[in-house]
Design a protein around this motif. Structure first.
Motif, PDB file in Angstrom:
ATOM      1  N   SER A 174      42.001  31.471  38.795  1.00 21.74           N
ATOM      2  CA  SER A 174      41.561  32.607  39.906  1.00 21.74           C
ATOM      3  C   SER A 174      40.916  33.755  39.258  1.00 21.74           C
ATOM      4  O   SER A 174      40.188  34.085  39.744  1.00 21.74           O
ATOM      5  N   VAL A 175      41.884  34.298  38.399  1.00 22.03           N
ATOM      6  CA  VAL A 175      41.702  35.467  37.682  1.00 22.03           C
ATOM      7  C   VAL A 175      40.316  35.550  36.916  1.00 22.03           C
ATOM      8  O   VAL A 175      39.453  36.277  37.013  1.00 22.03           O
ATOM      9  N   VAL A 176      40.580  34.392  36.034  1.00 26.45           N
ATOM     10  CA  VAL A 176      39.323  34.218  35.348  1.00 26.45           C
ATOM     11  C   VAL A 176      37.960  34.068  36.089  1.00 26.45           C
ATOM     12  O   VAL A 176      37.109  34.703  35.572  1.00 26.45           O
ATOM     13  N   SER A 177      37.981  33.364  36.969  1.00 23.53           N
ATOM     14  CA  SER A 177      36.785  32.995  37.978  1.00 23.53           C
ATOM     15  C   SER A 177      36.300  34.228  38.351  1.00 23.53           C
ATOM     16  O   SER A 177      35.086  34.694  38.578  1.00 23.53           O
ATOM     17  N   ALA A 178      37.182  35.165  39.035  1.00 23.99           N
ATOM     18  CA  ALA A 178      36.729  36.513  39.604  1.00 23.99           C
ATOM     19  C   ALA A 178      36.155  37.394  38.689  1.00 23.99           C
ATOM     20  O   ALA A 178      35.469  38.221  38.816  1.00 23.99           O
ATOM     21  N   LEU A 179      36.894  37.778  37.484  1.00 23.61           N
ATOM     22  CA  LEU A 179      36.290  38.634  36.684  1.00 23.61           C
ATOM     23  C   LEU A 179      35.245  38.222  35.745  1.00 23.61           C
ATOM     24  O   LEU A 179      34.423  39.143  35.504  1.00 23.61           O
ATOM     25  N   GLU A 180      35.231  37.048  35.649  1.00 20.52           N
ATOM     26  CA  GLU A 180      33.752  36.582  34.956  1.00 20.52           C
ATOM     27  C   GLU A 180      32.797  36.814  35.760  1.00 20.52           C
ATOM     28  O   GLU A 180      31.515  36.979  35.361  1.00 20.52           O
ATOM     29  N   ALA A 181      32.927  36.707  36.936  1.00 22.91           N
ATOM     30  CA  ALA A 181      31.720  37.014  38.114  1.00 22.91           C
ATOM     31  C   ALA A 181      31.504  38.350  38.167  1.00 22.91           C
ATOM     32  O   ALA A 181      30.328  38.660  38.871  1.00 22.91           O
ATOM     33  N   SER A 182      32.065  39.132  37.658  1.00 25.06           N
ATOM     34  CA  SER A 182      31.787  40.769  37.624  1.00 25.06           C
ATOM     35  C   SER A 182      31.520  41.369  36.366  1.00 25.06           C
ATOM     36  O   SER A 182      31.916  40.955  35.314  1.00 25.06           O
ATOM     37  N   ASP A 234      31.846  44.548  36.055  1.00 25.53           N
ATOM     38  CA  ASP A 234      32.478  46.079  36.116  1.00 25.53           C
ATOM     39  C   ASP A 234      33.737  45.797  35.120  1.00 25.53           C
ATOM     40  O   ASP A 234      34.401  46.913  34.629  1.00 25.53           O
ATOM     41  N   TYR A 235      34.317  44.874  34.602  1.00 27.88           N
ATOM     42  CA  TYR A 235      35.483  44.660  33.874  1.00 27.88           C
ATOM     43  C   TYR A 235      35.243  43.752  32.730  1.00 27.88           C
ATOM     44  O   TYR A 235      34.694  42.659  32.897  1.00 27.88           O
ATOM     45  N   PHE A 236      36.122  43.984  31.665  1.00 31.75           N
ATOM     46  CA  PHE A 236      36.069  43.072  30.503  1.00 31.75           C
ATOM     47  C   PHE A 236      37.382  42.243  30.461  1.00 31.75           C
ATOM     48  O   PHE A 236      38.447  42.812  30.363  1.00 31.75           O
ATOM     49  N   LEU A 237      37.307  41.037  30.511  1.00 31.21           N
ATOM     50  CA  LEU A 237      38.334  40.091  30.581  1.00 31.21           C
ATOM     51  C   LEU A 237      38.825  39.837  29.373  1.00 31.21           C
ATOM     52  O   LEU A 237      38.310  39.291  28.384  1.00 31.21           O
ATOM     53  N   ILE A 238      40.033  40.321  28.975  1.00 27.80           N
ATOM     54  CA  ILE A 238      40.694  40.102  27.561  1.00 27.80           C
ATOM     55  C   ILE A 238      41.050  38.498  27.781  1.00 27.80           C
ATOM     56  O   ILE A 238      41.783  38.002  28.835  1.00 27.80           O
TER      57      ILE A 238
END
Length: 413
Positions: free
Chosen positions: A20-28, A30-34
């Motif tokens: 869920s976290v990866v799906s949300a952040l990869e669609a944005s 504005d943020y870099f997912l570590i």
């Protein structure tokens, strides 16, 4: 954090939460997912040092370490890192402990992509506002919409927050001769309507249900008027209705209320969760209600620690000693030395009048007898009005648009 894309590190051992976290952040953008698959074993703090995240999304049910202990360690060793806790609905009772441990916010599971990004966005905006240079900080003013909004809060149950909020609102209303709105921020166990002997079906739930289409007409239709002339917005009618209220919707509601009412008193209760913090950030002053005893003093000290985490200036918190008796309990000098703050005011303890007031549904400030309690609230109201005026001379116009209020108020996660 303003000059670079914020780095977000998820810490979870649950594949579904991770997805869920990866799906949300990869669609944005504005943020870099570590890398969510980064090796986070026993030496979590060492991993944090090497990865240098700006945000940590911590799964409360992470099975390799106690979450509260980890939050405390992270905020102690890396105060610049923002911790947001992913909290299962079944653990909602832990929200108070999570905030006290130093987390900046929590997000209830299951959450949507929108929920996660909105929470990150609110926290990001707050950090940007509170990390200005000293010159900017001294020149900055409280957002206009918050000037006349005051939250009454205590970290300890039974301190008398509701009585203080009611009588303060009535005393300020009497002195200012202006509209005054009293909001029940104790969403699950609010008693403002009961203590004012007011029967109404209209509650904060009606406005939350239409939070995307609020205007002055709708707000005034829902707000109830007490016989004194005081306006009231009661708590939801049930615990289940209260649990469904999200901080982002509450934030939107408060800013709309501020565009309609220049003077607002909020009973913040004694449960330090995301909603309580949202009320506080949307206010110019927080009246911290304590009793003259050791337990209350310890809770107040912990609350001041949380205020430092939230980047609240010292002058925002006004300490009020309720149920004060010179013959009993701690002295005012002892309290001031322990908390290292100046006591703003005191309300004397008069058990007979206080209980009679609650049972009759007639607040002390509306009773004819000129008791010490009534005089104390009149003095408190005068001092609070002075503080509000000092916090900024600009007041929002009634014509101020809700979008303008939103842009000027910080968002709290």
């Amino acid at each position: 954090m303003e000059n670079k894309m914020p780095r977000v590190l998820p810490i979870t051992s649950n594949p579904l939460v991770k997805e869920s976290v990866v799906s949300a952040l990869e669609a944005s953008t504005d943020y870099f997912l570590i890398d969510a698959n980064a090796a986070i074993e026993d030496h979590i703090l060492d991993v944090i040092v090497s990865l240098q995240p700006d945000f940590i999304l911590l799964d409360f049910e992470y099975d390799r370490v106690d979450a509260l202990t980890l939050i405390d360690s992270i905020t102690l060793q890396f105060p610049e890192i923002v911790v947001i806790v992913l909290l299962p609905q079944s653990e909602i009772a832990q929200s108070n402990n999570i905030i006290l441990a130093g987390a900046r916010a929590f997000l209830l599971e299951p959450f949507t992509q929108t929920n996660l990004l909105e929470t990150l966005g609110r926290v990001k905006e707050l950090i940007a506002r509170t990390t200005v240079s000293p010159v900017e900080s001294s020149a900055a003013q409280q957002p206009a919409g918050t000037q006349g909004t005051v939250v009454v809060f205590s970290p300890r149950g039974g301190a008398g927050c509701t009585s203080v909020a009611i009588n303060l609102a009535l005393a300020m209303f009497e002195k200012m001769k202006e509209e005054m709105l009293l909001v029940d921020g104790k969403l699950q166990f609010g008693h403002l309507d009961v203590m004012l002997n007011l029967r109404t079906q209209n509650t904060i739930s009606e406005l939350i249900a239409h939070v995307g289409a609020l205007d002055e007409t709708l707000i005034r239709d829902v707000v109830t008027e007490h016989v004194s002339g005081l306006k009231l917005l009661p708590a939801p009618p049930s615990i289940s209705a209260a649990q469904g209220i999200r901080a982002e919707d509450l934030y939107t509601l408060v800013t709309h209320l501020q565009s309609v009412f220049q003077n607002i008193i909020i009973d913040g209760g004694n449960f330090l969760n995301e909603n309580a913090v949202t009320f506080m950030d949307a206010s110019s002053k927080v009246i911290l209600v304590i009793n003259p005893d050791i337990a209350s003093l310890r809770d107040a000290a912990q609350f001041f620690d949380v205020c430092r985490t939230l980047a609240y200036p010292k002058e925002k918190i006004l300490v009020l000693v309720n149920q004060y008796d010179k013959r009993d309990g701690l002295s005012l000098d002892d309290i001031e030395k322990s908390l290292q703050v100046k006591i703003f005011g005191t309300i004397p303890w008069d058990h007979r009048i206080a209980i009679n007031s609650i049972n009759r549904g007639v607040p002390v400030t509306l009773q004819r007898q000129n008791s010490n309690l009534r005089k104390a609230y009149q003095t408190l109201a005068k001092d609070v009005i002075t503080q509000i005026k000092r916090s900024g001379s600009a007041r929002p116009s009634k014509k101020q648009s809700s979008s303008d209020a939103l842009s000027k108020s910080s968002r709290l996660g």
